[in-house]
Design a protein around this motif. Structure first.
Motif, PDB file in Angstrom:
ATOM      1  N   LEU A 112      -9.975  81.500  -7.783  1.00 13.59           N
ATOM      2  CA  LEU A 112     -10.603  81.116  -6.517  1.00 13.59           C
ATOM      3  C   LEU A 112     -10.249  82.051  -5.368  1.00 13.59           C
ATOM      4  O   LEU A 112     -11.093  82.330  -4.508  1.00 13.59           O
ATOM      5  CB  LEU A 112     -10.200  79.683  -6.148  1.00 13.59           C
ATOM      6  CG  LEU A 112     -10.604  78.589  -7.148  1.00 13.59           C
ATOM      7  CD1 LEU A 112     -10.125  77.227  -6.668  1.00 13.59           C
ATOM      8  CD2 LEU A 112     -12.122  78.570  -7.343  1.00 13.59           C
ATOM      9  N   MET A 113      -8.984  82.520  -5.316  1.00 12.50           N
ATOM     10  CA  MET A 113      -8.561  83.400  -4.220  1.00 12.50           C
ATOM     11  C   MET A 113      -8.426  84.850  -4.664  1.00 12.50           C
ATOM     12  O   MET A 113      -8.677  85.764  -3.885  1.00 12.50           O
ATOM     13  CB  MET A 113      -7.233  82.898  -3.640  1.00 12.50           C
ATOM     14  CG  MET A 113      -7.356  81.576  -2.904  1.00 12.50           C
ATOM     15  SD  MET A 113      -5.770  80.990  -2.249  1.00 12.50           S
ATOM     16  CE  MET A 113      -4.952  80.478  -3.760  1.00 12.50           C
ATOM     17  N   GLY A 114      -8.007  85.049  -5.905  1.00 11.58           N
ATOM     18  CA  GLY A 114      -7.886  86.396  -6.424  1.00 11.58           C
ATOM     19  C   GLY A 114      -6.450  86.862  -6.559  1.00 11.58           C
ATOM     20  O   GLY A 114      -5.516  86.185  -6.123  1.00 11.58           O
ATOM     21  N   ILE A 115      -6.287  88.019  -7.169  1.00 15.14           N
ATOM     22  CA  ILE A 115      -4.976  88.639  -7.343  1.00 15.14           C
ATOM     23  C   ILE A 115      -4.759  89.637  -6.221  1.00 15.14           C
ATOM     24  O   ILE A 115      -5.651  90.414  -5.874  1.00 15.14           O
ATOM     25  CB  ILE A 115      -4.883  89.336  -8.710  1.00 15.14           C
ATOM     26  CG1 ILE A 115      -4.941  88.304  -9.840  1.00 15.14           C
ATOM     27  CG2 ILE A 115      -3.615  90.167  -8.818  1.00 15.14           C
ATOM     28  CD1 ILE A 115      -4.897  88.900 -11.221  1.00 15.14           C
ATOM     29  N   ALA A 116      -3.567  89.596  -5.633  1.00 21.99           N
ATOM     30  CA  ALA A 116      -3.251  90.502  -4.524  1.00 21.99           C
ATOM     31  C   ALA A 116      -3.090  91.931  -5.048  1.00 21.99           C
ATOM     32  O   ALA A 116      -2.228  92.195  -5.882  1.00 21.99           O
ATOM     33  CB  ALA A 116      -1.984  90.044  -3.818  1.00 21.99           C
ATOM     34  N   ILE A 117      -3.929  92.823  -4.563  1.00 22.33           N
ATOM     35  CA  ILE A 117      -3.870  94.231  -4.939  1.00 22.33           C
ATOM     36  C   ILE A 117      -3.498  95.053  -3.697  1.00 22.33           C
ATOM     37  O   ILE A 117      -4.156  94.940  -2.660  1.00 22.33           O
ATOM     38  CB  ILE A 117      -5.234  94.722  -5.476  1.00 22.33           C
ATOM     39  CG1 ILE A 117      -5.715  93.824  -6.611  1.00 22.33           C
ATOM     40  CG2 ILE A 117      -5.133  96.177  -5.923  1.00 22.33           C
ATOM     41  CD1 ILE A 117      -4.839  93.856  -7.839  1.00 22.33           C
ATOM     42  N   PRO A 118      -2.416  95.833  -3.752  1.00 21.09           N
ATOM     43  CA  PRO A 118      -2.048  96.658  -2.587  1.00 21.09           C
ATOM     44  C   PRO A 118      -3.187  97.589  -2.193  1.00 21.09           C
ATOM     45  O   PRO A 118      -3.776  98.261  -3.037  1.00 21.09           O
ATOM     46  CB  PRO A 118      -0.828  97.442  -3.079  1.00 21.09           C
ATOM     47  CG  PRO A 118      -0.274  96.627  -4.200  1.00 21.09           C
ATOM     48  CD  PRO A 118      -1.453  95.990  -4.860  1.00 21.09           C
ATOM     49  N   SER A 119      -3.507  97.610  -0.900  1.00 20.84           N
ATOM     50  CA  SER A 119      -4.575  98.469  -0.402  1.00 20.84           C
ATOM     51  C   SER A 119      -4.139  99.929  -0.429  1.00 20.84           C
ATOM     52  O   SER A 119      -2.972 100.246  -0.189  1.00 20.84           O
ATOM     53  CB  SER A 119      -4.941  98.058   1.027  1.00 20.84           C
ATOM     54  OG  SER A 119      -5.869  98.970   1.578  1.00 20.84           O
ATOM     55  N   GLU A 120      -5.075 100.812  -0.721  1.00 21.02           N
ATOM     56  CA  GLU A 120      -4.776 102.243  -0.716  1.00 21.02           C
ATOM     57  C   GLU A 120      -4.897 102.841   0.677  1.00 21.02           C
ATOM     58  O   GLU A 120      -4.511 103.991   0.906  1.00 21.02           O
ATOM     59  CB  GLU A 120      -5.718 102.973  -1.675  1.00 21.02           C
ATOM     60  CG  GLU A 120      -5.517 102.570  -3.140  1.00 21.02           C
ATOM     61  CD  GLU A 120      -6.443 103.322  -4.077  1.00 21.02           C
ATOM     62  OE1 GLU A 120      -7.255 104.137  -3.573  1.00 21.02           O
ATOM     63  OE2 GLU A 120      -6.362 103.118  -5.294  1.00 21.02           O
ATOM     64  N   GLU A 121      -5.424 102.054   1.620  1.00 20.81           N
ATOM     65  CA  GLU A 121      -5.574 102.537   2.991  1.00 20.81           C
ATOM     66  C   GLU A 121      -4.233 102.503   3.719  1.00 20.81           C
ATOM     67  O   GLU A 121      -3.331 101.751   3.339  1.00 20.81           O
ATOM     68  CB  GLU A 121      -6.586 101.680   3.751  1.00 20.81           C
ATOM     69  CG  GLU A 121      -7.974 101.681   3.146  1.00 20.81           C
ATOM     70  CD  GLU A 121      -8.910 100.806   3.951  1.00 20.81           C
ATOM     71  OE1 GLU A 121      -9.422 101.269   4.996  1.00 20.81           O
ATOM     72  OE2 GLU A 121      -9.115  99.658   3.547  1.00 20.81           O
TER      73      GLU A 121
END
Length: 341
Positions: A112-121
């Motif tokens: 429902l919310m998703g897996i936290a993926i570190p942003s590349e920005e």
């Protein structure tokens, strides 16, 4: 508000734990006399299928009273007349239910919310308190240049920080709410790596997963968390346990506050962690905990006769008193830690 959230989380996890015992007892055929939510004075109760469901004054704790648990109750279908394996199933069901709750939380969170993926920005996420970044940076700031050199991405930003001369102030150019601003700060040395750091995490994006992928990752995360907590607990006892290593209701409330500040996803992750923790702690072989009942059932299987109910009752009483003392000591330490910052 934090206290209310903490009480709700603790209550839900305890209800799930006791519901596991309840289902196992019903499956084995042991009558459940009372299913209590909370401790202390009884506020309200009703009866269904021979079980009294009660709500008590103190919303911490709960219990399932089964036939045969009282030393004076010699009911033939009670717990004392069950086989060791049936006793083990009833005892283990509570901790297993806590692990199942964590699994469900992870599956729902990932789908429902998703897996936290570190942003590349080069987008700033959580700012660590009492670190250089806390002096002027804010979550959501986008770093555009470090010491006058443009950066495009998180890797370039961290590389520029680490290549900067140690101990010297550094100027960051940031984009905040449509405006370009500058901030000057002096990095500190990370003792573990020996590199410069300012105390900030990169932002994360949440990628929702399909239900089957969520189930897969849910099982993996639950297993890894369970394994990690077991290893940590073994390490505590092998190196010497102190009440400073544990947190009570006050400490948990403080941790709930920190988790809630990170958003709903962080709060759910902490709830899953707490649920597995509750299940594992209950498997310790301390009288009055599920682990001791499993141990006594194993001894009974070896001896081929049960322990005297009165002796078992005394052991459980001593264990309960021991746990009360430990909780008081842990709560005292929790309050002292809060007062000392």
């Amino acid at each position: 508000m934090t206290i209310i959230i903490a009480l709700i989380i603790i209550a839900v996890l305890i209800v799930a734990h006791e519901f596991g015992h309840f289902l196992a007892a019903r499956h084995v055929g042991v009558p459940v006399l009372e299913f209590s939510l909370g401790m202390g004075y009884k506020l309200y109760s009703f009866e269904k299928n021979g079980t009294e469901f009660s709500f008590r004054l103190i919303p911490l704790g709960g219990y399932v009273m089964m036939a045969g648990m009282d030393p004076n109750d010699d009911a033939q279908d009670g717990l004392t007349h069950r086989t060791p394996w049936e006793k083990i199933k009833i005892s283990v069901a509570g901790p297993l239910m806590n692990v199942l709750v964590a699994l469900v939380i992870y599956i729902l969170s990932y789908s429902l919310m998703g897996i936290a993926i570190p942003s590349e920005e080069a987008l700033l996420g959580e700012i660590i308190p009492d670190m250089p970044a806390a002096a002027g940076l804010k979550e959501g700031d986008r770093v555009t240049a470090v010491a006058g050199v443009e950066v495009d991405g998180w890797e370039e930003f961290t590389a520029a920080l680490q290549s900067h001369p140690l101990g010297e102030a550094i100027t960051l150019e940031l984009w905040r709410n449509g405006y370009s601003i500058t901030a000057q700060l002096t990095p500190v040395i990370d003792e573990a790596s020996g590199r410069a750091m300012i105390g900030v995490y990169n932002s994360v994006v949440y990628e929702r997963q399909g239900i089957f992928t969520a189930i897969k990752y849910g099982f993996i995360q639950t297993w890894e968390l369970t394994k990690l907590l077991v290893i940590a607990l073994i390490g505590l006892f092998s190196t010497g346990v102190s009440v400073d290593d544990f947190a009570g209701p006050v400490g948990i409330t403080s941790m709930v506050s920190r988790a809630a500040s990170g958003g709903f996803a962080d709060l759910m992750a902490f709830t899953a962690f707490l649920s597995v923790n509750l299940g594992i702690m209950n498997m310790l072989p301390i009288p009055a905990l599920d682990g001791s009942r499993v141990l006594l059932a194993g001894v009974e299987a070896v001896r081929r006769r049960p322990l005297d109910p009165e002796k078992e009752g005394i052991l459980n009483l001593l264990g309960f008193l021991f746990l009360i003392i430990v909780v008081i000591m842990i709560t005292y330490n929790d309050i002292a830690r809060l007062l000392n910052g």
